[in-house]
Design an enzyme around this catalytic site. Sequence first.
Site, PDB file in Angstrom:
ATOM      1  N   ALA A 286       0.820  -1.210   0.000  1.00 46.10           N
ATOM      2  CA  ALA A 286       0.000   0.000   0.000  1.00 46.10           C
ATOM      3  C   ALA A 286       0.848   1.252   0.000  1.00 46.10           C
ATOM      4  O   ALA A 286       0.471   2.285  -0.577  1.00 46.10           O
ATOM      5  CB  ALA A 286      -0.924  -0.009   1.221  1.00 46.10           C
ATOM      6  N   ILE A 288       3.836   1.832  -1.332  1.00 46.50           N
ATOM      7  CA  ILE A 288       4.631   2.120  -2.523  1.00 46.50           C
ATOM      8  C   ILE A 288       3.714   2.412  -3.706  1.00 46.50           C
ATOM      9  O   ILE A 288       2.946   1.543  -4.122  1.00 46.50           O
ATOM     10  CB  ILE A 288       5.551   0.924  -2.847  1.00 46.50           C
ATOM     11  CG1 ILE A 288       6.483   0.654  -1.670  1.00 46.50           C
ATOM     12  CG2 ILE A 288       6.351   1.194  -4.117  1.00 46.50           C
ATOM     13  CD1 ILE A 288       7.282  -0.610  -1.806  1.00 46.50           C
ATOM     14  N   GLU A 290       3.301   2.035  -6.953  1.00 45.23           N
ATOM     15  CA  GLU A 290       3.962   1.298  -8.027  1.00 45.23           C
ATOM     16  C   GLU A 290       3.823   1.987  -9.380  1.00 45.23           C
ATOM     17  O   GLU A 290       4.698   1.881 -10.234  1.00 45.23           O
ATOM     18  CB  GLU A 290       3.378  -0.126  -8.128  1.00 45.23           C
ATOM     19  CG  GLU A 290       3.752  -1.026  -6.979  1.00 45.23           C
ATOM     20  CD  GLU A 290       2.807  -0.877  -5.787  1.00 45.23           C
ATOM     21  OE1 GLU A 290       2.974  -1.609  -4.810  1.00 45.23           O
ATOM     22  OE2 GLU A 290       1.904  -0.011  -5.850  1.00 45.23           O
ATOM     23  N   ASP A 332      25.239  30.328 -25.906  1.00 44.25           N
ATOM     24  CA  ASP A 332      26.282  30.740 -26.827  1.00 44.25           C
ATOM     25  C   ASP A 332      25.772  31.951 -27.595  1.00 44.25           C
ATOM     26  O   ASP A 332      24.572  32.220 -27.627  1.00 44.25           O
ATOM     27  CB  ASP A 332      26.609  29.583 -27.774  1.00 44.25           C
ATOM     28  CG  ASP A 332      27.826  29.856 -28.629  1.00 44.25           C
ATOM     29  OD1 ASP A 332      28.678  30.645 -28.188  1.00 44.25           O
ATOM     30  OD2 ASP A 332      27.914  29.284 -29.731  1.00 44.25           O
ATOM     31  N   ASP A 726      -5.905   3.551  -9.685  1.00 50.07           N
ATOM     32  CA  ASP A 726      -5.210   4.791  -9.328  1.00 50.07           C
ATOM     33  C   ASP A 726      -4.477   5.401 -10.514  1.00 50.07           C
ATOM     34  O   ASP A 726      -4.404   6.616 -10.663  1.00 50.07           O
ATOM     35  CB  ASP A 726      -4.174   4.519  -8.218  1.00 50.07           C
ATOM     36  CG  ASP A 726      -4.823   4.480  -6.839  1.00 50.07           C
ATOM     37  OD1 ASP A 726      -6.044   4.659  -6.781  1.00 50.07           O
ATOM     38  OD2 ASP A 726      -4.101   4.274  -5.854  1.00 50.07           O
TER      39      ASP A 726
END
Length: 887
Positions: A286, A288, A290, A332, A726
């Site tokens: 839960a 982490i 992923e 430059d 999610d």
Amino acid sequence: MPTISSPEKPHRIPIDQLFQELKVDPKTGLSADEAQNRYDEWGPNALQEVKRESALTILLRQFVGVIVYILAAAAGISFFLGETVEGFAIIAVLLINALTGFILEWNARQSMDALRKMDTTPARVLRDGRVREISSEEVTLGDILVVEAGDLVAADGNLFEVSQLQADESALTGESLPVDKNTELPPDESPLGDQHNRLFKGTPVTAGTGRAIVTGIGQQTELGKIATMVEEAKRSATPLEAKLDGLAKVLIWVTVGLAALFLIVGLVRKEEPLRLIETALALAIAAIPEGMSVVATIALAYGMLRLAEKKVIVKRLSAVETLGGTNVIFTDKTGTLTQNRIEVNTIQLPNQRAEIQSDAQAKKLEIVDGDQAITESEIYQKLIQVGVLCNNADYDIVNGKAKEVGDPVEVSLLKFAIAAGHDPDQIHQDFPRKAERAFSSDTRIMGTLHQHQTGFLVAVKGAAEEVLDRCQSLSEKDRKAHYDISEKMAVEGLRTLAFAYHETDTQPGDDFADQDLTYVGLIGFLDPPRTEVTPALTACREAGIKVIMVTGDHPATALTIASKVKLIEPGEEMVLTGKDLKPLDELKAADKEALLKCRVFARVSPAQKLDMIELYQQKGDIVGMTGDGVNDAPALKKSDIGIAMGLRGTQVAAETADMVLKDDSFTSIVSAIAQGRVIFENIRKFVLFLLSCNLSEIFVVTFAGFLNVGNPLLPLQILFINIVTDVFPALALGVGRENSSLMHQPPRDPKTPIMDGRDWRLVVFYALVMTASVLGAYWLGTTELGLTEKEGNNLVFYALSFAQLMHVFNLRSGRSFFVNEITRNRYIWYALLLCLFIMALTYYVPFLVQVLSIQPMTTTEIELILAAGFAPVLLVQIVKGIMRLGR
């Protein structure tokens, strides 16, 4: 022991001494046997191959990191507990993330190959008294190089014979114009741009002929030194990568703390160890997010595609976000702020002066400053005539495309004449050439003799001092006054030529260019600034971005261009040269402060560019570097974001940089910065979304454990939520459209993490609200509806999934709940529909039903799930409204 060696500071060694040190006769060159011996001793004249990481090494590095270790441990525990589906699901996430990282690193690392391609040209050397053509790789120390217009110089060398020799060193030094070469020794500390007695490997010869003794081959050449710096310049992790890593570490400590507390409480209660381990595993999964790296990658890729539409090619995805956080840009001059072509800029007649802009293709000339009536004077027309006649270049427009042949200065004189309404071909027909006196480094003038009707015309151009000395009708006072004007123009960064003529009825002799001439005036030449640069620099200033010019060109020229494009404001007319710069480790605090205040640096070497970039990076700034030459390659790699010019830039610069501008427009950089800021804001939003969702999962599992009401979420259910329901709303947040207000704000502090204190408070608040809603539904289901533990688990899975989907509407920034950047984002609606469809599949597809332990539901349970999903949105909006009223 070597019998000879590559000399240090060869530009300061007298040529006779070089012949002695390198043991070569300038009349015969090396013998074939000696050349072979030196080749065997010193090796080929080629850039060294550097061993690179293999594909396997890069792939294995993707499996290094704290999150990877945690997920791997979670997979191992799952297999140990017999939960093979969970174990394989976690491994799949690891493989997806590793493959993504591998692809990002396996990009165009071809800068060294591009440098080596410059070695493949043939070279002509003097050996055994005869000129021979050999491969450039066979050139060795002490060889006598024989060069002429059109050659690519095969090695570094000191000149000992020159005839009107010029070389284009713009890619190496930043010098806009071809450099006149001679055999005189320059001052001791002269930068490359002022070492006119040398030739450099990889630079083209544009005019004349010459001979040089080779003093450096392969890695010893200036090109080789740059190649070494390109290889040695290290890129640190991008700001986004570093911040995501920091965020992951915070999450891991939170997880470890909660899991440890949960285990301790469970052991004190003498609960079953296996169940405690399963719950701890659920907590780890839960915690982490992923899908975070995958969503970040896709969000960056979307920004990359949008930038491609604006002619910006991004080679590293993270470079998009990095540019958005850039607060210092080193640029430059040649080809970036200017057009990398020489043009007539200033007309100085004896009594009139004007600054012009001309367009030969449109046959248009405009007086931008000075005497507007200058074009009406006869002497102005005579100046144009002399400039066309004393000229060996050719300029023509064929099918709308310009064709230029010859010296760039002479080409610019023809373009000036065409823009002023004259036809150079007609002028040449009216004044056919009878004789020419070529330019030489001794006389520093060029003269041509022309016949016209019954008389003759002499046209002369050259250095002001030489031309004025031949104008005997001028008083000494007038000559000095005109010469002072030419010096002032030079100080202003203009390259000047003086023009004069002489008319006679009889044909003059061979000294026609030395006869009493009539002075016409001066022309100042300049590599003109790009018209779009000024508004782009203004936009950078409004966005709080500091732009600094770093060039190898002349200080006066650099300062002039900086003023013209409004890079510096009045009172900032300060320029530092390479001679003023000490090595970074020798700088004192006062020296660093002076460097940080300066906005224009000239005659700067590639190594000094690296030092300045590192100085700002040590200060904590995110540094961008633009460039187009070989000399820019090390700095492009060292900077946080390297930006190369695609049209005029060298292949080396393009392949070393992170981004390439296809239109060479500084304006495109501003567009990229704006897109980068949008990307970061989008990333902040989806991280906020993912973390609040993940934390709600942690709270649900932890609080349920503390309350001793069972484990309402299984590890595989959590993993499913994290990588499916999610990810899609987070992805939709990551591809939001532009926010123009971001470019009117100062850049964010590069030290600031993705999530600041306010964001973390929001994460906790959102997570607590969702947790309370879901556990409330769980309590009602188990106590009021009499649901079993499996049915309650089923209720929590769907309630939390739906609550997290609805949570996306809490992330709006506008005041209106119904009209804002979230509701206007069509991808949000697509994501919600897709996720709802996937949730329906989990209920009706037998395989998913079995894997996720789904139970049949009643209408009452579905109503409870819907209420648990909508309640957090309603509560958050009420709290936000109260807080706005309280301000």
